[in-house]
Design a protein around this motif. Structure first.
Motif: not given
Length: 190
Positions: A71-76, A91-98, A103-105, A109-116
């Motif tokens: 989870g930490d790798t995906w959260f980073t 911005q033109y690359e729309s990195p928000y999608k990845e 963030l969802s992944k 993987l680690d439900a505790k991340i939702a409380k971060n």
């Protein structure tokens, strides 16, 4: 017998050092992200360079078996890519999608991340990215894509006002607009 034990020990050391090296890539990515955020205040070029360093490091960590399912790798990765969205150079690359997918992944993987404490702002940024991309699709009369992206923005902000966004008052207005324009998109797509 001693040779077998020695070979097993060597194999274990090599495996452990490879895993440690990839965990250090996550640490390297976090450090580069922090430096990029700090540089944003005064030096856009340095911020872009540090953000690219963060991107390379986190992608290396995600390509390694030892760190790709944490989870930490995906959260980073989520923090890196959603921060990139706020930088004009990316911005033109729309990195928000990845970033949104990461963030969802991470939460999967680690439900505790939702409380971060950072999750609320990351969700707001993800929804914001989808909202504005939906607006471009709506203007281009690409209504099916607009519907999908307005729905994604609502997903990140919640269907109804949520106390976790109490400090981000703009979300209520944007959520309402997303629902309105999603409805118009349905109407015009018929």
């Amino acid at each position: 017998m001693n040779k077998i034990i020695l070979m097993l020990g060597l194999g274990l050391m090599i495996t452990s050092s490879a895993a440690f090296a990839q965990k250090s890539k996550v640490t390297e990515a976090k450090k580069a992200l922090d430096e990029a955020i700090e540089a944003l205040q005064s030096d856009e070029a340095k911020a872009v360079e540090k953000m690219q360093d963060a991107q390379v490091a986190i992608n290396e960590a995600l390509n390694n078996d030892a760190t790709k399912n944490t989870g930490d790798t995906w959260f980073t990765k989520a923090k890196i890519y959603l921060t990139m969205q706020s930088m004009e150079s990316f911005q033109y690359e729309s990195p928000y999608k990845e970033g949104a997918e990461a963030l969802s992944k991470a939460i999967e993987l680690d439900a505790k991340i939702a409380k971060n404490k950072d999750v609320t702002n990351l969700q707001a940024t993800a929804g914001y990215g989808y909202f504005f991309d939906a607006g471009r699709d709506f203007d281009a009369q690409n209504y099916s894509n607009a519907i999908e992206k307005y729905t994604q923005s609502i997903t990140y902000w919640g269907d109804k006002p949520d106390s976790k966004f109490k400090d981000l008052t703009w979300i209520d207005t944007f959520r309402t607009n997303a629902k309105f324009y999603r409805g118009l998109s349905y109407y015009y797509s018929e």
